[in-house]
Design an enzyme around this catalytic site. Structure first.
Site, short mmCIF file in Angstrom:
data_model
loop_
_atom_site.label_atom_id
_atom_site.label_comp_id
_atom_site.label_asym_id
_atom_site.label_seq_id
_atom_site.Cartn_x
_atom_site.Cartn_y
_atom_site.Cartn_z
N HIS A 305 -5.99 -0.07 -6.43
CA HIS A 305 -7.30 -0.62 -6.04
C HIS A 305 -7.23 -2.14 -6.24
O HIS A 305 -6.30 -2.79 -5.77
CB HIS A 305 -8.36 0.08 -6.92
CG HIS A 305 -9.78 -0.08 -6.50
ND1 HIS A 305 -10.18 -0.67 -5.34
CD2 HIS A 305 -10.95 0.28 -7.12
CE1 HIS A 305 -11.51 -0.66 -5.25
NE2 HIS A 305 -12.00 -0.09 -6.33
N HIS A 344 -4.63 1.44 3.60
CA HIS A 344 -6.02 1.62 3.17
C HIS A 344 -6.49 3.01 3.53
O HIS A 344 -6.10 3.54 4.57
CB HIS A 344 -6.93 0.57 3.84
CG HIS A 344 -8.21 0.39 3.11
ND1 HIS A 344 -9.29 1.21 3.29
CD2 HIS A 344 -8.54 -0.50 2.16
CE1 HIS A 344 -10.25 0.81 2.48
NE2 HIS A 344 -9.83 -0.22 1.78
N ASP A 402 -6.05 -7.33 -0.45
CA ASP A 402 -5.31 -7.84 -1.60
C ASP A 402 -4.02 -8.57 -1.21
O ASP A 402 -3.36 -9.14 -2.07
CB ASP A 402 -4.96 -6.67 -2.55
CG ASP A 402 -6.21 -6.09 -3.18
OD1 ASP A 402 -7.08 -6.87 -3.59
OD2 ASP A 402 -6.33 -4.86 -3.24
N1 CMC Z 1 3.40 1.19 1.49
C1 CMC Z 1 4.16 2.18 2.00
N2 CMC Z 1 3.66 3.33 2.43
C2 CMC Z 1 2.35 3.51 2.33
C3 CMC Z 1 1.50 2.53 1.82
C4 CMC Z 1 2.07 1.34 1.38
N3 CMC Z 1 1.33 0.36 0.87
N4 CMC Z 1 0.24 2.98 1.84
C5 CMC Z 1 0.29 4.21 2.35
N5 CMC Z 1 1.55 4.54 2.65
C6 CMC Z 1 2.03 5.79 3.24
C7 CMC Z 1 2.16 6.84 2.16
O1 CMC Z 1 3.44 6.83 1.59
C8 CMC Z 1 1.86 8.10 2.92
O2 CMC Z 1 3.00 8.44 3.64
P1 CMC Z 1 3.35 10.00 3.94
O3 CMC Z 1 2.18 10.54 4.73
O4 CMC Z 1 4.62 9.93 4.69
O5 CMC Z 1 3.47 10.66 2.60
C9 CMC Z 1 0.80 7.66 3.93
O6 CMC Z 1 1.02 6.27 4.13
C10 CMC Z 1 -0.60 7.89 3.42
O7 CMC Z 1 -0.72 7.23 2.16
P2 CMC Z 1 -1.69 7.66 1.01
O8 CMC Z 1 -1.26 7.01 -0.25
O9 CMC Z 1 -1.87 9.13 1.00
O10 CMC Z 1 -3.03 7.00 1.53
P3 CMC Z 1 -4.34 6.87 0.73
O11 CMC Z 1 -5.43 6.77 1.70
O12 CMC Z 1 -4.45 7.94 -0.30
O13 CMC Z 1 -4.12 5.51 -0.09
C11 CMC Z 1 -3.94 3.28 -0.71
C12 CMC Z 1 -4.62 4.28 0.24
C13 CMC Z 1 -4.66 1.97 -0.58
C14 CMC Z 1 -4.08 3.78 -2.14
C15 CMC Z 1 -2.46 3.14 -0.30
O14 CMC Z 1 -2.36 2.63 1.00
C16 CMC Z 1 -1.69 2.26 -1.28
O15 CMC Z 1 -1.26 2.75 -2.31
N6 CMC Z 1 -1.50 0.95 -0.97
C17 CMC Z 1 -0.83 0.05 -1.87
C18 CMC Z 1 -1.77 -0.44 -2.95
C19 CMC Z 1 -2.81 -1.39 -2.42
O16 CMC Z 1 -2.50 -2.34 -1.74
N7 CMC Z 1 -4.06 -1.15 -2.79
C20 CMC Z 1 -5.21 -1.98 -2.38
C21 CMC Z 1 -6.12 -1.22 -1.49
S1 CMC Z 1 -7.31 -2.21 -0.59
C22 CMC Z 1 -8.33 -2.98 -1.71
C23 CMC Z 1 -8.85 -2.18 -2.81
O17 CMC Z 1 -9.29 -1.07 -2.66
O18 CMC Z 1 -8.83 -2.71 -3.91
#
Ligand code: CMC
Length: 466
Positions: A305, A344, A402
Site C-alpha cells: 500500500h 493496482h 507510488d
Molecule cells: N510487479 C509484478 N507483477 C505484478 C505486480 C507488480 N508490481 N502487481 C501485480 N502483479 C501480477 C501478480 O504477480 C499477479 O500475477 P499472476 O496472475 O500471474 O499471479 C497479477 O499481476 C495480479 O496481481 P495481484 O497481486 O493478485 O493483484 P492485486 O490486485 O491483489 O494487488 C497490488 C494489487 C497493488 C497489491 C499489486 O499490484 C502490488 O503488489 N504492487 C506492488 C506494490 C505497490 O506498488 N503498491 C502500491 C499500490 S498503489 C497505492 C497504494 O495503494 O498505496
C-alpha cells in the site's frame, strides 16, 4: 499566480487531455441507481469486488483511469484547487465559498498548533522509531492533548473534592491551607464527561484537528529523527508550505509549495483502499476517530500500500543506473518478484495520479538540476518503459501513484522515511470524510471467512501430542 506555477497548471491540463484521449474508448461507467440492500456481487479473496457501503465522497474508475472527488475530476482539482479546498470538499461535500474557506483555514492554523502533543512526542525515542509508528503514536497523543485541555477547562470546585485525614497520607509537599485534600482521580466526573462529549467518537471538529495536526506530527517526527527540535507551524503558510517547512526547516519556493500541494491533493482519497477500510472498520465499532486514523496509518504503512513509495526509491537506488535496468528487470521477472510502484487492484489503465506525478518529477529535476535525483528519474523512466512493454501488455500493469511520488519528494529535499508519512498526512482527509459519512448509517463491519479447517478433532493431553 506565480509564473512558474502557471507552467505547472498547463502541464496538468496537458496530461488531462492525453488521459482523455487514451481512455476515451473505454466503456462509460454505469449511472448510479438508488441502491437496494442487500446487493449481489461477486467477491474474491481480499474482498475483491465486494461492496461494503454507499459513498458520495469519491470514485475510482479503473478502466478509464478516473479519480473523482465529490464529482470533481482530480485533474481539475490539481490544476485549480488547493489541499485546503479539497479537504473541505471531501469533508463537507462541496467546494467552500470565500468566508467558508477563510474560516476553514483559520481552524487549520489553530489545529496545526499542538504544542503538548509535540512536547510529549519529543520525550519518546522517536529517532529510533519507525516513522509510521511515531506518526500513529502522535495521532494518539493528539487525542491525549484534547483530553488534557478538557480536563484543564474542568477545574474541581470546593465541595466536589473529597476530604481526607491529611495525617493518614504520606505528604510530599506541605499542606498549603486547602480545605480538602485534592485527588487527581476525583477531578473527572464521568457523567459530565460524556455529556460534554469528552469521548465524542467522531465529529467534524476532531476531523479538522486530525487533518491539520497529523501534518505537524509528521513535521516533528522528521525533525526528531534528524536530531533537531521540532519547528512550530507558520500561521502565514498554506498546509503544503507548512509541511515542507516543518520537515525541512526551510521556506519552500512557490514551485515547491505548489507541487507539494498537488501531491497532497492526489493522495487525499481513493475509494475503499486498505487503509480507508481499516479506518472505517475501527470507526464502525464506535471507537474514536483518533484510533481509527491510527489504524489507517498502520494499514498504509505496508509495502503493498502506501509503504510502496519508500520501497520504490530503494529499488531505483539499488538498480543504480539506467544501463542496468534491463538485467535487473530480467532477474526480477525470473524470480517472479513484484516491481514496486506498479500494478493496482482497481486501475487497469495508467493511474491518473502517476500521470501527473511523473511529469512533475521531471519538471522539478529540470529546475533543481540535482544529479542524484536525475539519475533516479532516468532509472525510473527506463524501468517504466520495460514494465509497460511486458507486464503492461500481458496484465495491464502500469505505474501507480507510488512510482514517481518519491522522486518528487526527494527533489523537495524530503528524506525517504518521510514519504509514507506524507501520504498519510494527505489521506487523513479522505479517512475522516469517509468515517463521517459512514457513521451517518453506521453498521459494524463483520464479514465472514470460509472455514476450510477440520471438525471433530480429538483433544489430547499434552504428553500424547506429536
Ligand atoms: N510487479 C509484478 N507483477 C505484478 C505486480 C507488480 N508490481 N502487481 C501485480 N502483479 C501480477 C501478480 O504477480 C499477479 O500475477 P499472476 O496472475 O500471474 O499471479 C497479477 O499481476 C495480479 O496481481 P495481484 O497481486 O493478485 O493483484 P492485486 O490486485 O491483489 O494487488 C497490488 C494489487 C497493488 C497489491 C499489486 O499490484 C502490488 O503488489 N504492487 C506492488 C506494490 C505497490 O506498488 N503498491 C502500491 C499500490 S498503489 C497505492 C497504494 O495503494 O498505496
Amino acid at each position: 499566480m506565480h509564473e512558474n506555477t502557471k507552467a505547472i497548471t498547463d502541464l496538468i491540463l496537458k496530461v488531462r487531455e492525453k488521459s482523455r484521449q487514451e481512455t476515451g474508448n473505454e466503456p462509460a461507467p454505469e449511472m448510479p441507481k438508488p441502491i437496494q440492500w442487500p446487493i449481489q456481487c461477486l467477491v474474491g479473496p481480499g474482498l475483491e469486488g465486494a461492496i461494503a457501503c454507499e459513498s458520495k465522497v469519491g470514485y475510482v474508475n479503473g478502466a478509464k483511469g478516473w479519480l473523482v472527488y465529490r464529482g470533481y475530476d482530480v485533474f481539475d482539482l490539481c490544476a485549480y484547487s488547493t489541499f485546503e479546498e479539497v479537504s473541505y470538499l471531501l469533508l463537507y461535500g462541496q467546494l467552500p465559498g470565500n468566508s467558508q474557506l477563510k474560516a476553514f483555514k483559520e481552524k487549520m492554523v489553530k489545529y496545526r498548533s499542538i504544542p503538548s502533543t509535540i512536547r510529549l512526542l519529543a520525550n519518546f525515542p522517536v529517532a529510533t522509531m519507525n516513522t509510521m509508528s511515531a506518526l500513529s503514536f502522535g495521532a494518539s497523543l493528539m487525542k491525549q492533548e484534547l483530553f488534557s485541555q478538557k480536563q484543564d477547562n474542568y477545574r474541581f470546585e470546593n465541595g466536589r473534592t473529597i476530604s481526607a485525614d491529611e495525617d493518614s497520607i504520606p505528604m510530599e509537599t506541605r499542606p498549603r491551607g486547602e480545605e480538602h485534600a485534592i485527588y487527581e482521580f476525583n477531578r473527572l466526573d464521568k457523567t459530565k464527561e460524556s455529556a460534554e462529549g469528552l469521548y465524542p467518537g467522531a465529529d467534524y471538529e476532531s476531523s479538522l484537528r486530525l487533518i491539520a495536526g497529523v501534518a505537524s506530527v509528521a513535521g516533528a517526527v522528521a525533525r526528531l529523527k534528524q536530531g533537531n527540535l521540532p519547528i512550530d507551524s507558520d500561521p502565514n503558510l498554506s498546509h503544503a508550505a507548512n509541511l515542507i517547512y516543518m520537515i525541512t526547516g526551510k521556506y519552500p519556493t512557490a514551485v515547491q509549495e505548489r507541487i507539494m500541494d498537488i501531491a497532497l491533493i492526489l493522495h487525499a482519497d481513493h475509494g475503499i483502499n486498505a487503509s480507508t477500510f481499516a479506518t472505517l472498520v475501527v470507526a464502525s465499532t464506535l471507537s474514536d476517530i483518533y484510533f481509527a486514523v491510527g489504524s489507517g496509518i498502520a494499514a498504509l504503512n505496508g509495502p503493498l500500500h502506501g509503504g510502496a513509495n519508500e520501497q520504490v526509491l530503494h529499488m531505483l537506488k539499488n538498480i543504480g543506473g539506467s544501463d542496468r535496468v534491463d538485467s535487473w528487470y530480467e532477474n526480477a521477472r525470473a524470480k517472479k518478484e513484484k516491481i514496486m510502484g506498479f500494478g493496482h487492484r482497481v486501475y487497469k489503465a495508467y493511474d491518473p495520479r502517476a500521470r501527473i506525478l511523473g511529469p512533475l518529477a521531471e519538471y522539478l529535476i529540470k529546475e533543481n538540476d540535482d544529479p542524484e535525483v536525475k539519475q533516479l528519474f532516468d532509472v525510473a523512466l527506463a524501468l517504466e518503459k520495460k514494465v509497460i512493454a511486458t507486464l503492461g501488455v500481458e496484465k495491464k500493469i502500469f505505474p501507480n501513484v507510488d512510482f514517481y511520488s518519491g522522486i518528487v519528494y526527494s527533489s523537495l529535499g524530503i528524506p525517504v522515511e518521510l514519504f509514507t508519512p506524507i501520504f498519510a498526512v494527505s489521506r487523513v482527509s479522505g479517512w475522516v470524510s469517509r468515517v463521517m459519512e459512514y457513521l451517518e448509517h453506521n453498521r459494524i463491519f463483520r464479514p465472514r471467512a470460509m472455514y476450510s479447517g477440520s471438525f471433530n478433532a480429538e483433544y489430547l493431553p499434552i504428553e500424547k501430542r506429536t
